[in-house]
Structure formats: structure tokens, C-alpha cells
Design an enzyme around this catalytic site. Structure first.
Site, PDB file in Angstrom:
ATOM      1  N   LYS A   1      -4.733   6.461   5.818  1.00 13.69           N
ATOM      2  CA  LYS A   1      -4.449   7.176   7.067  1.00 13.69           C
ATOM      3  C   LYS A   1      -5.517   8.228   7.331  1.00 13.69           C
ATOM      4  O   LYS A   1      -6.064   8.318   8.442  1.00 13.69           O
ATOM      5  CB  LYS A   1      -3.069   7.819   6.979  1.00 13.69           C
ATOM      6  CG  LYS A   1      -2.602   8.453   8.291  1.00 13.69           C
ATOM      7  CD  LYS A   1      -1.167   8.977   8.141  1.00 13.69           C
ATOM      8  CE  LYS A   1      -0.184   7.834   8.172  1.00 13.69           C
ATOM      9  NZ  LYS A   1       0.886   7.914   7.225  1.00 13.69           N
TER      10      LYS A   1
ATOM     11  N   ARG B   1       1.975  14.330   6.652  1.00 13.06           N
ATOM     12  CA  ARG B   1       2.230  12.903   6.436  1.00 13.06           C
ATOM     13  C   ARG B   1       1.463  12.391   5.220  1.00 13.06           C
ATOM     14  O   ARG B   1       0.341  12.814   4.950  1.00 13.06           O
ATOM     15  CB  ARG B   1       1.811  12.094   7.672  1.00 13.06           C
ATOM     16  CG  ARG B   1       2.398  12.618   8.966  1.00 13.06           C
ATOM     17  CD  ARG B   1       1.851  11.907  10.180  1.00 13.06           C
ATOM     18  NE  ARG B   1       2.478  10.615  10.402  1.00 13.06           N
ATOM     19  CZ  ARG B   1       2.058   9.742  11.293  1.00 13.06           C
ATOM     20  NH1 ARG B   1       0.973   9.985  12.022  1.00 13.06           N
ATOM     21  NH2 ARG B   1       2.695   8.599  11.464  1.00 13.06           N
TER      22      ARG B   1
ATOM     23  N   GLY C   1       6.140   3.306   5.076  1.00 15.75           N
ATOM     24  CA  GLY C   1       7.507   3.794   4.945  1.00 15.75           C
ATOM     25  C   GLY C   1       7.931   4.171   3.544  1.00 15.75           C
ATOM     26  O   GLY C   1       9.059   4.627   3.337  1.00 15.75           O
TER      27      GLY C   1
ATOM     28  N   MET D   1       6.578   6.467   1.446  1.00 14.57           N
ATOM     29  CA  MET D   1       6.478   7.889   1.104  1.00 14.57           C
ATOM     30  C   MET D   1       6.917   8.725   2.306  1.00 14.57           C
ATOM     31  O   MET D   1       7.382   8.192   3.303  1.00 14.57           O
ATOM     32  CB  MET D   1       5.063   8.206   0.627  1.00 14.57           C
ATOM     33  CG  MET D   1       4.755   7.570  -0.713  1.00 14.57           C
ATOM     34  SD  MET D   1       3.029   7.710  -1.193  1.00 14.57           S
ATOM     35  CE  MET D   1       2.231   6.669   0.019  1.00 14.57           C
TER      36      MET D   1
ATOM     37  N   ARG E   1      -4.609   1.207  11.129  1.00 14.98           N
ATOM     38  CA  ARG E   1      -4.774   0.632   9.789  1.00 14.98           C
ATOM     39  C   ARG E   1      -4.788  -0.885   9.940  1.00 14.98           C
ATOM     40  O   ARG E   1      -4.350  -1.424  10.956  1.00 14.98           O
ATOM     41  CB  ARG E   1      -3.644   1.061   8.848  1.00 14.98           C
ATOM     42  CG  ARG E   1      -2.257   0.621   9.298  1.00 14.98           C
ATOM     43  CD  ARG E   1      -1.177   1.219   8.423  1.00 14.98           C
ATOM     44  NE  ARG E   1       0.159   0.941   8.947  1.00 14.98           N
ATOM     45  CZ  ARG E   1       1.255   1.594   8.600  1.00 14.98           C
ATOM     46  NH1 ARG E   1       1.177   2.584   7.726  1.00 14.98           N
ATOM     47  NH2 ARG E   1       2.431   1.295   9.106  1.00 14.98           N
TER      48      ARG E   1
ATOM     49  N   HIS F   1      11.530  -0.824  10.126  1.00 14.84           N
ATOM     50  CA  HIS F   1      11.256  -0.910   8.690  1.00 14.84           C
ATOM     51  C   HIS F   1      11.547  -2.304   8.143  1.00 14.84           C
ATOM     52  O   HIS F   1      10.739  -2.895   7.429  1.00 14.84           O
ATOM     53  CB  HIS F   1      12.099   0.129   7.944  1.00 14.84           C
ATOM     54  CG  HIS F   1      12.018   0.017   6.454  1.00 14.84           C
ATOM     55  ND1 HIS F   1      12.931  -0.718   5.716  1.00 14.84           N
ATOM     56  CD2 HIS F   1      11.103   0.486   5.565  1.00 14.84           C
ATOM     57  CE1 HIS F   1      12.594  -0.665   4.448  1.00 14.84           C
ATOM     58  NE2 HIS F   1      11.498   0.060   4.322  1.00 14.84           N
TER      59      HIS F   1
ATOM     60  N   SER G   1      -6.399 -29.010 -22.977  1.00 15.65           N
ATOM     61  CA  SER G   1      -5.622 -28.371 -21.916  1.00 15.65           C
ATOM     62  C   SER G   1      -4.782 -27.289 -22.572  1.00 15.65           C
ATOM     63  O   SER G   1      -4.033 -27.564 -23.518  1.00 15.65           O
ATOM     64  CB  SER G   1      -4.708 -29.393 -21.219  1.00 15.65           C
ATOM     65  OG  SER G   1      -3.982 -28.763 -20.192  1.00 15.65           O
TER      66      SER G   1
ATOM     67  N   CYS H   1      -2.623 -25.843 -18.183  1.00 13.53           N
ATOM     68  CA  CYS H   1      -1.512 -26.510 -17.493  1.00 13.53           C
ATOM     69  C   CYS H   1      -0.205 -25.755 -17.647  1.00 13.53           C
ATOM     70  O   CYS H   1       0.853 -26.261 -17.277  1.00 13.53           O
ATOM     71  CB  CYS H   1      -1.345 -27.944 -17.981  1.00 13.53           C
ATOM     72  SG  CYS H   1      -0.937 -28.069 -19.738  1.00 13.53           S
TER      73      CYS H   1
ATOM     74  N   TYR I   1     -10.704 -26.493 -14.813  1.00 10.50           N
ATOM     75  CA  TYR I   1      -9.652 -26.624 -13.809  1.00 10.50           C
ATOM     76  C   TYR I   1      -8.409 -25.863 -14.247  1.00 10.50           C
ATOM     77  O   TYR I   1      -8.249 -25.499 -15.412  1.00 10.50           O
ATOM     78  CB  TYR I   1      -9.295 -28.099 -13.563  1.00 10.50           C
ATOM     79  CG  TYR I   1      -8.637 -28.787 -14.741  1.00 10.50           C
ATOM     80  CD1 TYR I   1      -7.251 -28.733 -14.933  1.00 10.50           C
ATOM     81  CD2 TYR I   1      -9.397 -29.503 -15.670  1.00 10.50           C
ATOM     82  CE1 TYR I   1      -6.655 -29.351 -16.015  1.00 10.50           C
ATOM     83  CE2 TYR I   1      -8.799 -30.123 -16.759  1.00 10.50           C
ATOM     84  CZ  TYR I   1      -7.425 -30.039 -16.927  1.00 10.50           C
ATOM     85  OH  TYR I   1      -6.830 -30.650 -17.999  1.00 10.50           O
TER      86      TYR I   1
END
Length: 883
Positions: free
Chosen positions: A22, A91, A100, A102, A335, A451, A767, A835, A855
Site C-alpha cells: 500500500k 492503515r 482485510g 490486518m 494494488r 470480504h 523413480s 512419482c 520428470y
């Protein structure tokens, strides 16, 4: 000496870590010449010091005093002056946006004297006392810990006495009376008078905002989004401007593009004669931004011009807060806007096509975790259902669940795996834990920028706001709509795409990859080095994963093909066979069934590698439950004429008891079965190779990789490899087919990783089975750990993450890295993959990229996530190289 305070004209957008999002953006807008009310920012460094020491760092108070003096000089007003008061907002603003989470205090500087000066200067006594009561209410709640609902109850009581329904209908005298009642509440509940000294007000508010960095909702939010706890928040002290000065004033929130769909259209909401918290708190239902063009056309033109300028400047969609004070526009914040996954994709693709950003930037802007949102279900268009209400479509996607009316209940039931819909009048930041646990959110008040809407969109949860036909009775745990009563525990379906609230459960269908996702994934594939395969045991999973972009199968588990009703009895006969002949007979029955399954999967994955893991789990998992058998035997003992069945069950019980193990996960399983039970490996290999040869004869291109599980010793793999090659070559010769195949192993035991140079000499590929490797390295039983102590370990900071979800890089990761290095020394061409479940986790994928795996393999629905995460990992290399 450290500098802790910066005027808005001293900073810029590049100072986000110091000034917070901000503060840095207010500074940037000031630099761009936009109409920003002046003020100053106290840095995140000051917050970190305060959080650690419980007091201001040396010199901070003097800096605040000096910057306040400059602000007063610039505005020609004194803070809280009784003739013409300067009023400020205080703020929060962290480096990473936490909307929202803080605290904020508005109208600071008012007291019993300065409120008269404000009334005199504005000529509007009602406005002045409305501002004063708002200040007391907000300050008492945030700074002094007085329950905000106590003040709301007084307002509702006053409206009932006056016979009105809206706050704006209360008079100056009403607000004067309420101010006195509010101060009495503070005196009673806080044990002291409401502070009247403006300097004390400012000091207490700054400290409260610092403390709000560690309030429960902020901590929960950071945990949800992996935001570090040590960043701290900046504090912005800014001259107040008022959107509640009459019908020529307004306040609102707008986005330069639609945050739900990504469409290139201005989107937002505003309220006439209101302050900013009225819009986001859902107290009044706001108007759409297009109405501003009708009500205040000149200001609408000015606002849209600023919106265009900010988007071009930041090269991203902006979320903007604005206030209009008596026909003058002010910008209070900009923002990067939170957006749904669908919107993120569309905005990224559109901005590439508009020439605003590069393909690499587009890929970097879509977070891998966001793609989960696109894989949520939607309503089946063929289904019939009963729509009981409609609200605003605040966050797309559909969800089914049982109604709950508070966040705590949602959290408790959600933690048990139950599907719930959180139904609220409107959510507050304190509901964050319930929103996380719920399948979706439904509110009866609030708009598209409330909110609930913002938080749900960020999480990818379906959300409907402002369904005003729904009347919630919190005390009785019900809601009513047009005479229909829905109770807590009743099932509803919500569709956040259309805003429909539906009674009962509606069939949901799976989503499909859209054109924007296809483009992002294609660009990601150009960037990434890591391959992405899938874990699939059925043709359906294989087909779905290939549609999502999988480049093969990294794990196909034979055991999942053995649990059907037609197969399980055969498997049991094979396990319990008392002779080689009986076992061979059972295996011969299984072979054609497996062959058919393999052929279907290999055909779908034609031309792509398919890694098939030989039988892995403990054999007891295929056998009847020991306790249930004992109960059944006891029952049969008392049933006349069941002697033959009793004897058969008694014999079965003896065999099952003989097969029981004290610790089956470390017992007879994996390659140990193949090494000790003749014919088991051979039967599986015959089924695999015959299926591949069948396809080869049809002109297909099956690419088979046979994986031996749970190898700890080189000799184990040598024995199994010799069998595999002997059988495979025999099948090829008999079927007169040329077929290439690979033989490798799964690295899931610490010893295998530590001796990877020995095992690697006789393996074509490794693997990493990181699920079991994590269990055997940490000494954790996953089910027990997650149920008994893992949450507390994370809470206490013993572990930062669940090691079964995000790879333990320092421990398990060290073994993976070591195995990679050791195996490549002796076998440079060895293929290396992963995997385990970690193959679909973005942070784990980054590690896989760093250690040079070829991979990753993950569940079908995580394939797009893995593709994007692999590209992000590659982009991180580029960024590191340019630093």
C-alpha cells in the site's frame, strides 16, 4: 541512523519490501501526479522491531512527530485541532497483499472538541458526528478490544426507536446521543475513558496496526498462502477524505478488468454518501460502477482515465480504492488485483496479445496453485434442480455441502473430511479458517467486492454474495427463504458462476481445459526443462491426464487392478496357495485380465512412456480382515448344519493368521514378494509384454518401463531384472515382435539412495517414491503422524510443512540429491523421476528441477499445476542468472 518514516513523495513502487504494498503504491501514484491525499509510511522494519521488542525502535517517535509536523504544515491544519481539525487514517500494508487481514482506523483526531470544529468547517453537523461515532466504534474495537457488535446493537436499537431502516436516515442528534452511549460502552468494557488526546490516539493506533500483523486471521492467511511470518506490516498515516459528505460524495472499489472472468471491462462498486468500510463490510448493497457514469459523469470519466493509466503503468490488472469528496476524486490505493484462476489466465493471455507483457511474464503471473480452481466441478447442464434464491456470482465454480452457520463449525467438520457450505449474513476476516475448510461460501449481504467475495476468489472457492432473499436466524441455526426453512445440516448446492442457491445435491461435472489454459500451458512447455507425467491406473485416468498435457505415465500400480470383485478371490488363492502348482494356476487366471488392462492404458498413451510398477503392497491387504474372520467363525460355531463352511473358515483363519505381520509396511512386500514367491514376477511381466506386443502388431508404439519396487540391495534388482528380461524376450520371440523396454526401480528406502551407485549400474531408470521414502527416512507412519502429532509439530515450528505434502528438502531431499549424483556417476544415461505425491506440489517441483530430475509424475488433475510449476522453476533459474 535507520530511517523508519517516509513521506509519500519520498518513495516509489520499488520499495515494496520496506514500505509495504500500500505504501509503495501510494508513493508511486503520488510520483505519477495522481490525486492522492498526502501522508507518510512507517516501514516494515519498524514493525519487525516492535514485534520483537514490544516497543518502538530508537528514533521512531521523533520521526513520526517530524513527518506529522510536515503533514500539518502542508495541509494548513493541526491533528485534532478544535477549530479546523486534520483527521487521518491509520492503515496496514504488508509487502504481500493480505486483504482485510490486518487493521485500519479511520477519522483519527476526533474528540468532543474537534468534532465541533469539523461540523463548523463542513457546515454539516450530522456528517461530523457520524464520522465521530465511526471513529469511536473502529478505534474501540481494534485498539481497545471492545466488541464491535455492542455498538452495532446500539445503532439498531436507535433505528428501531426512530422507525427507520438505514443508517443514513439517522439525524445529527441521533449520532450525538450514540456518541455518548458509545463512550459509556468503552468506559465499561475497556476500564478507561475513550482517549481524547489526538497524539495518544495516533500512538495507540500505530501500535495496534503493528500488533495486527500477528492477529489470528493474519496468521491463518499467511499459512494458507505460504507468506513468511517475519515480513511485518508497514503503517500508512494518510489525510482523511470523506465519501460521506452528502449526495455529491461517494466511495468505491474498482478493478481495471473483471476479477472473476478476466474480461477487459471496468468492474467495480461504489456507495454514495458512505465511507470505505461500508463497501467492503456489506452493510449496504453497493451500486455497479457503470451507474457512476449516470450519476457523476465527469468524475466517472476522470476515474476511468486514472484506471487506464494505472494498468498501463503497472502492466497488470489493478484493484483500486477511491473516494469522491464533494465532486473531487481521490485515489486511496492501487494494488495488483486478486483474481480467479480463469481470470488470471485470460488476463495473462490478453496482455501478451495486447503487447503489454511477454509470454514469460504471462506464465510467471499465473500461480500453479491457482489452476486447482479450474479443476473444480460445475453444475451438470442436464440436471434438474430447485433454485431457492439468487445472489451475486462472486467466485465461480459449484459446490455441494451441508449448511453450517459459523466458521468454527465449518473448520471442525471440514477437518473431518465432511463437505460443508458456510452460510453467513456476511463474512468477516475472523471467518478465514471457516472459509478455508468449507467447500463454498454463501452470504445474504455484501457485494462483489465484499470480504467473502475477495477471499473466496483468492482461494478458488465458489461464493455467492448478497442473496438477500435468505433470512438467517443464527440463534436457531436456520435460514428461511420464501417460506422454506433450511436447517443446519441440510444439503444445498451453490453455483458461484450464476449466483444460484439450490436445495439439495446437484450432480457436478468435471471441467475442461479452455483455450487460455492451453496457451499458458503451451508457453510453459516452451520454457520448462522438466517432463511431466501422471500417476494413472485406469484408462479413464490415463485419458484425462493426456488431455491435460501429461507426457506419459510415471506410475501405474498393478495392485489397483487386482481389487475388483472378479479378481480379488483369484489373488487370495495365489497368496494362500500351499503348492507351486496352485499358485501358478491362480496366476494363469490373472494374466489375461491384467493383459487387457495394460493394453487399454498403453493404447491411450501410445507413443508415450508408461512406467508399470510390479506388485508392491503388503500381501495382507488382499486378505480378509483377521478380526472379521474371527467374528464370523464364532457365529458359524452356533449355526446348525454349517460344519463344512465352519471348517473352511477355520482353515482360512489359520492361513491368514500365518500371513499376518507385526509391521507389514516393512515386511513381505515389493520386490521381496518376487524374490521369494516363484512365478509372481513372471506372470506380471508376461501380461505387460504381451499387451505391448499386441499393440505393436496393430501398428502402435507402446513404450514400456517396468519398475521393481522397494529395492534396498543391488542383488534384489539383479534377480528381478534377470527374470523380467528372460520372460520379456521369450514373449517377444514367441509373438515375433520387436519391442524396446526399460527396467528400473523405485527408490523409496534410505539404503537404496545411499547405495545408488551400486543399484544404478543395473537400472535403466530410477523413480523416487517419496511417499515411502519420507516415511522410512523420518520414521513416520503417515496415517498415524497426520492424525496424532503432525499438526502440533507444524504449530510448534518443529516442522514448517507437512512432509508428505511438501518434500523435506533438508532430509529426504538430501537423499534424493545424493542418489542422483551417485547413479549418474556410474550410469550417465540413467533416467531419473519422481512419482510420489510431491510430484504435484509446486515447491517440491522446484527442488526436482534444481537437482536435475528428468520428470515429475502426479495425479491427473495436478498435471497442469506441475507443468506450470516446472516452468516457474526454469524462470527462477533465468532470474537468478540475471541478478
Amino acid at each position: 541512523m535507520a530511517k523508519y518514516v517516509y513521506d509519500f513523495d519520498e518513495g516509489d513502487a520499488g520499495m515494496k519490501s520496506l514500505l509495504g504494498g500500500k505504501g509503495s503504491n501510494l508513493a508511486e501514484m503520488t510520483r505519477l501526479g495522481l490525486p492522492v491525499p498526502p501522508g507518510f509510511t512507517i516501514t516494515t522494519e519498524a514493525c519487525r522491531y516492535y514485534t520483537a521488542q514490544g516497543e518502538y525502535p530508537p528514533g521512531l517517535q521523533d520521526e513520526i512527530d517530524e513527518h506529522l509536523r510536515r503533514l500539518e504544515e502542508r495541509m494548513g491544519k493541526k491533528l485534532g485541532d478544535k477549530e479546523d481539525p486534520l483527521l487521518v487514517s491509520v492503515r496496514s500494508g504488508a509487502a504481500i497483499s493480505m486483504p482485510g487481514m490486518m487493521d485500519t482506523v479511520l477519522n483519527l483526531g476526533l474528540n468532543d472538541e474537534s468534532v465541533k470544529g469539523l461540523a463548523a468547517q463542513t457546515g454539516d453537523e450530522r456528517f461530523a458526528y457520524d464520522a465521530y461515532r465511526r471513529f469511536i466504534q473502529m478505534f474501540a474495537d481494534i485498539v481497545m478490544g471492545v466488541d464491535r457488535d455492542l455498538f452495532e446493537e446500539k445503532i439498531e436499537e436507535k433505528k428501531r426507536k426512530r422507525g427507520v431502516t438505514q443508517d443514513v436516515e439517522l439525524t445529527a442528534e441521533d449520532w450525538k446521543e450514540l456518541v455518548e452511549e458509545f463512550k459509556a460502552i468503552v468506559r465499561e468494557k475497556a476500564g478507561r475513558d475513550f482517549p481524547s488526546d489526538p497524539r495518544e490516539q495516533l500512538d495507540l493506533a500505530i501500535r495496534a496496526v503493528f500488533r495486527s500483523w500477528n492477529n489470528p486471521r493474519a496468521i491463518t492467511y499467511r499459512k494458507q498462502y505460504d507468506i513468511p511470518d517475519d515480513l511485518g506490516t508497514a503503517v500508512n498515516v494518510q489525510t482523511m477524505v470523506f465519501g460521506n459528505k452528502g449526495e455529491d460524495s461517494a466511495t468505491g472499489v474498482c478493478f481495471t478488468r473483471d476479477p472473476s472472468t478476466g474480461e477487459k471491462r471496468r468492474f467495480g462498486e461504489y456507495l454514495v454518501n458512505a465511507q470505505g468500510e461500508d463497501v467492503v463490510a456489506g452493510i449496504r448493497t453497493p451500486k455497479g460502477l457503470d451507474r457512476l457514469a449516470e450519476e457523476m459523469p465527469e468524475l466517472y470519466e476522470e476515474l476511468t482515465s486514472v484506471m487506464d493509466k494505472l494498468e498501463k503503468h503497472y502492466r497488470d490488472m489493478q484493484d483500486i480504492e477511491f473516494t469522491i469528496e464533494q465532486k473531487k476524486l481521490y485515489m486511496l490505493q492501487t494494488r495488483t488485483g486478486k483474481r480467479t484462476a480463469a481470470a488470471a489466465l485470460k488476463i495473462a493471455v490478453d496482455m501478451v496479445e495486447e503487447g503489454l507483457i511477454t509470454k514469460e511474464e504471462a506464465v510467471a503471473r499465473v500461480q500453479p496453485e491457482q489452476l486447482d480452481q479450474l479443476l473444480h466441478p460445475r453444475l451438470d447442464p442436464e440436471a434438474s434442480y430447485d433454485v431457492i434464491a439468487k445472489g451475486l456470482p462472486a467466485s465461480p465454480g459449484a459446490a455441494v455441502g451441508e449448511v453450517v452457520f459459523d466458521a468454527d463449525t465449518a473448520e471442525v467438520r471440514g477437518s473431518r473430511g465432511e463437505k460443508v457450505i458456510l452460510v453467513r449474513w456476511e463474512t468477516t476476516p475472523d471467518d478465514i479458517h471457516g472459509i478455508i475448510a468449507a467447500q463454498g461460501v454463501l452470504t445474504s449481504h455484501g457485494g462483489m467486492t465484499s470480504h467473502a467475495a475477495v477471499v473466496a476468489r483468492g482461494m478458488g472457492k465458489p461464493c455467492i454474495c448478497g442473496a438477500e432473499a435468505i433470512k438467517i436466524n443464527q440463534a436457531e441455526r436456520i435460514f428461511e427463504v420464501n417460506g422454506l426453512v433450511v436447517r443446519e445440516g441440510d444439503t444445498i448446492t451453490i453455483d458461484g458462476t450464476s449466483g444460484k442457491v439450490i436445495l439439495g445435491e446437484v450432480k457436478l461435472i468435471e471441467p475442461k481445459v479452455d483455450v487460455n489454459l492451453e496457451k499458458i500451458l503451451s508457453w510453459a512447455t516452451e520454457i520448462r526443462r522438466l517432463g511431466v507425467r501422471t500417476n494413472a491406473d485406469t484408462p479413464e485416468d490415463a485419458r484425462r491426464a493426456r488431455d491435460f498435457g501429461a507426457e506419459g505415465i510415471g506410475l501405474c500400480r498393478i495392485e489397483h487392478m487386482l481389487i475388483g470383485e472378479d479378481r480379488l478371490p483369484i489373488v487370495r488363492r495365489m497368496i494362500l496357495a500351499e503348492t507351486e502348482e496352485a499358485r501358478e494356476e491362480a496366476l494363469m487366471e490373472l494374466e489375461p485380465l491384467l493383459r487387457r488392462d495394460f493394453e487399454a492404458i498403453l493404447e491411450i498413451m501410445d507413443g508415450l512412456p508408461v512406467t508399470i510398477r510390479l506388485l508392491d503392497p503388503p500381501l495382507h491387504e488382499f486378505l480378509p480382515d483377521l478380526t472379521e474372520l474371527r467374528v464370523e467363525l464364532e457365529r458359524l460355531k452356533h449355526v446348525p448344519g454349517e460344519r463344512e463352511e465352519y471348517e473352511a473358515k477355520e482353515k482360512l483363519l489359520a492361513r491368514v493368521r500365518a500371513e499376518a505381520e507385526a509391521n507389514p509396511m516393512l515386511g513381505l512386500r515389493g520386490c521381496r514378494v518376487g524374490c521369494t514367491m516363484g512365478g509372481v514376477t513372471e506372470a506380471q511381466v508376461r501380461a505387460i509384454i504381451k499387451a505391448a506386443c499386441d499393440l505393436k502388431k496393430q501398428g502402435k508404439n507402446p513404450r514400456v518401463e517396468i519398475m521393481v519396487p522397494l529395492v534396498a540391495f543391488r542383488r534384489e534388482l539383479e534377480i528381478e531384472r534377470e527374470k523380467i528380461i528372460r520372460v520379456a524376450e521369450g514373449v517377444k520371440e514367441a509373438m515375433e515382435v520387436e519391442l524396446d523396454y526399460l527396467v528400473g526401480t523405485m527408490i523409496e528406502l534410505p539404503r537404496a539412495a545411499l547405495t545408488a551407485d551400486q543399484i544404478g549400474e543395473v537400472a535403466d531408470f530410477f523413480s523416487f517414491g517419496t511417499n515411502d521414502l519420507t516415511q522410512t527416512t523420518l520414521g513416520f507412519s503417515r496415517d498415524d503422524a497426520e492424525a496424532k502429532f503432525l499438526p502440533q509439530y507444524i504449530e510448534e515450528g518443529i516442522l514448517t510443512d507437512n512432509p508428505f505434502q511438501t518434500l523435506d528438502v533438508e532430509g529426504v531431499g538430501k537423499l534424493v540429491r545424493m542418489a542422483c549424483e551417485l547413479s549418474r556417476k556410474v550410469n550417465p544415461g540413467i533416467k531419473l523421476g519422481i512419482c510420489g505425491e510431491h510430484g504435484g506440489d509446486p515447491r517440491s517441483i522446484k527442488f526436482c528441477h534444481q537437482v536435475g530430475l528428468d520428470y515429475v509424475s502426479c495425479s491427473p488433475f495436478r498435471v497442469p499445476v506441475a507443468i506450470l510449476a516446472a516452468a516457474h522453476a526454469a524462470l527462477g533459474d533465468v532470474q537468478d542468472a540475471t541478478k
